[in-house]
Design a protein around this motif. Structure first.
Motif, short mmCIF file in Angstrom:
data_model
loop_
_atom_site.label_atom_id
_atom_site.label_comp_id
_atom_site.label_asym_id
_atom_site.label_seq_id
_atom_site.Cartn_x
_atom_site.Cartn_y
_atom_site.Cartn_z
N SER A 258 1.09 -1.33 -0.20
CA SER A 258 0.34 0.46 -0.20
C SER A 258 0.59 1.42 -0.07
O SER A 258 2.18 1.25 0.92
CB SER A 258 -0.99 -0.09 0.93
OG SER A 258 0.34 -0.17 2.32
N LEU A 259 0.17 2.35 -0.22
CA LEU A 259 0.78 3.93 -0.37
C LEU A 259 -0.26 4.71 -0.15
O LEU A 259 -0.84 4.94 -0.85
CB LEU A 259 1.81 3.67 -1.69
CG LEU A 259 2.16 5.11 -1.79
CD1 LEU A 259 3.67 5.12 -0.99
CD2 LEU A 259 2.85 5.70 -3.19
N ILE A 260 -0.09 5.71 1.18
CA ILE A 260 -0.93 6.57 1.51
C ILE A 260 -0.52 8.08 0.27
O ILE A 260 0.86 7.99 0.67
CB ILE A 260 -0.82 6.68 2.75
CG1 ILE A 260 -1.45 5.15 3.67
CG2 ILE A 260 -1.43 7.66 3.40
CD1 ILE A 260 -0.81 5.31 5.08
N ILE A 261 -1.38 8.37 -0.65
CA ILE A 261 -0.75 9.13 -0.89
C ILE A 261 -1.60 10.55 -0.95
O ILE A 261 -2.98 10.94 -0.57
CB ILE A 261 -1.88 9.70 -2.38
CG1 ILE A 261 -1.49 7.89 -2.96
CG2 ILE A 261 -1.52 9.96 -3.74
CD1 ILE A 261 -1.59 6.95 -4.12
N GLY A 262 -0.82 11.68 -0.49
CA GLY A 262 -0.81 13.13 -0.37
C GLY A 262 -0.82 14.21 -1.70
O GLY A 262 -1.22 15.27 -1.12
N CYS A 263 -0.45 13.47 -2.63
CA CYS A 263 0.57 14.01 -3.03
C CYS A 263 -0.49 15.35 -4.27
O CYS A 263 -0.33 15.84 -5.11
CB CYS A 263 2.08 13.35 -3.52
SG CYS A 263 0.67 12.35 -5.21
N ILE A 264 -1.78 14.38 -4.41
CA ILE A 264 -2.23 15.15 -5.92
C ILE A 264 -3.53 15.88 -5.08
O ILE A 264 -4.22 16.20 -4.92
CB ILE A 264 -3.23 14.39 -6.36
CG1 ILE A 264 -4.06 12.88 -5.12
CG2 ILE A 264 -2.37 12.89 -6.93
CD1 ILE A 264 -4.66 12.20 -5.67
N ARG A 265 -3.47 16.11 -3.48
CA ARG A 265 -4.09 17.49 -2.90
C ARG A 265 -4.09 19.20 -3.38
O ARG A 265 -5.11 19.63 -3.77
CB ARG A 265 -3.51 17.77 -1.21
CG ARG A 265 -4.25 19.20 -0.63
CD ARG A 265 -3.78 19.06 0.50
NE ARG A 265 -4.18 19.42 1.33
CZ ARG A 265 -5.54 19.69 2.38
NH1 ARG A 265 -5.39 18.40 3.02
NH2 ARG A 265 -6.19 20.49 3.13
N TYR B 2 -18.83 17.17 -0.78
CA TYR B 2 -18.06 16.28 0.10
C TYR B 2 -16.51 16.81 -1.06
O TYR B 2 -16.68 16.72 -2.06
CB TYR B 2 -17.41 14.83 -0.90
CG TYR B 2 -18.14 14.26 0.68
CD1 TYR B 2 -19.62 14.42 1.17
CD2 TYR B 2 -18.28 12.69 1.44
CE1 TYR B 2 -20.22 14.11 2.52
CE2 TYR B 2 -18.73 12.53 2.60
CZ TYR B 2 -19.64 12.99 2.90
OH TYR B 2 -19.91 12.12 4.06
N GLU B 3 -14.87 16.80 0.17
CA GLU B 3 -13.85 16.80 -1.15
C GLU B 3 -13.09 16.09 -0.86
O GLU B 3 -13.20 14.97 0.61
CB GLU B 3 -13.48 18.50 -0.45
CG GLU B 3 -13.46 18.60 0.86
CD GLU B 3 -13.33 20.42 1.18
OE1 GLU B 3 -14.08 21.27 0.38
OE2 GLU B 3 -12.23 20.39 1.98
N TYR B 4 -11.91 15.60 -2.01
CA TYR B 4 -10.72 15.11 -1.34
C TYR B 4 -10.11 15.86 0.03
O TYR B 4 -10.46 16.15 0.45
CB TYR B 4 -10.16 15.30 -2.82
CG TYR B 4 -8.02 14.74 -1.87
CD1 TYR B 4 -8.29 13.20 -1.99
CD2 TYR B 4 -7.81 15.39 -1.55
CE1 TYR B 4 -7.19 12.82 -2.34
CE2 TYR B 4 -5.93 14.57 -1.35
CZ TYR B 4 -6.14 13.85 -1.55
OH TYR B 4 -5.20 12.09 -1.87
N LYS B 5 -9.68 13.95 0.72
CA LYS B 5 -9.27 13.99 1.77
C LYS B 5 -7.31 13.48 1.96
O LYS B 5 -6.84 14.29 2.39
CB LYS B 5 -10.30 13.37 3.05
CG LYS B 5 -11.39 14.53 3.20
CD LYS B 5 -11.38 15.81 3.77
CE LYS B 5 -12.01 16.08 4.09
NZ LYS B 5 -11.85 17.81 4.25
N ILE B 6 -7.36 12.69 1.41
CA ILE B 6 -6.52 10.85 1.20
C ILE B 6 -6.66 10.39 0.47
O ILE B 6 -8.31 10.17 -0.07
CB ILE B 6 -5.26 10.54 2.56
CG1 ILE B 6 -4.61 10.62 2.69
CG2 ILE B 6 -7.02 9.75 3.14
CD1 ILE B 6 -4.04 10.28 4.32
N ALA B 7 -6.21 9.75 0.02
CA ALA B 7 -6.15 8.74 -1.05
C ALA B 7 -5.03 7.45 -0.75
O ALA B 7 -4.06 7.30 0.35
CB ALA B 7 -6.13 8.80 -2.31
#
Length: 176
Positions: free
Chosen positions: A119-126, A147-152
């Motif tokens: 797995s890879l927790i992704i914040g770089c598309i924020r 609703y809005e993006y929080k994390i992937a």
């Protein structure tokens, strides 16, 4: 089944995946791990959008991320070609949504490790998700209203392994 401490000690970010897709059972286990995460005031406001790694929205997100960061031809996309990406969104008016989403992805990352998955927790598309194309991406990803993006988080079968990171407890922990 491992104990929780062993799974935490083994888990690290995966930045290389095989082409093998997740099974329905694996994906359901991961989603239920996220759904079972505690949320502030038990709001259960986190929404999970599941995408296959070849979904065109992911390509658009990659292009927008690269444009915003002035990146040209990076060696990998933001999810390292994982076969599955889950994007978490939440109620934009609820103060604790970001923390709740973080708890959910950590549950999912630990469940993935237990299953032998990466797995890879992704914040770089924020920036891409909250920039000028916010509405476009929110609609394409079918986020609930307000609703809005929080994390992937990306998932797949590991093609590479990495040792968990080290830390300096003496420098990072204060006892009072």
């Amino acid at each position: 089944m491992s104990n929780a401490i062993e799974v935490i000690q083994k888990r690290s970010s995966t930045r290389g995946y095989t082409d093998e897709p997740l099974t329905d059972s694996e994906l359901n286990t991961l989603l239920h791990a996220g759904l079972q995460a505690p949320t502030a005031a038990n709001r259960q406001e986190i929404h999970f959008t599941v995408l296959k790694g070849d979904n065109p929205v992911l390509t658009e997100l990659e292009e927008e991320k690269n444009r915003l960061r002035n990146l040209v031809n990076p060696p990998h996309n933001f999810y390292y070609e994982a076969p599955t990406v889950v994007i978490l969104s939440a109620d934009s008016t609820f103060h604790w949504s970001e923390l709740d989403a973080g708890i959910a992805v950590e549950n999912m990352a630990l469940a993935a490790e237990e299953l032998g998955l990466g797995s890879l927790i992704i914040g770089c598309i924020r920036d891409a998700m909250q920039g000028e194309k916010k509405s476009r991406f929110s609609n394409a990803l079918k986020f609930p209203e307000n609703y809005e993006y929080k994390i992937a988080i990306a998932f797949g079968h590991k093609a590479v392994t990495k040792e968990p990171h080290t830390y300096d407890a003496d420098a990072q922990v204060t006892y009072l």
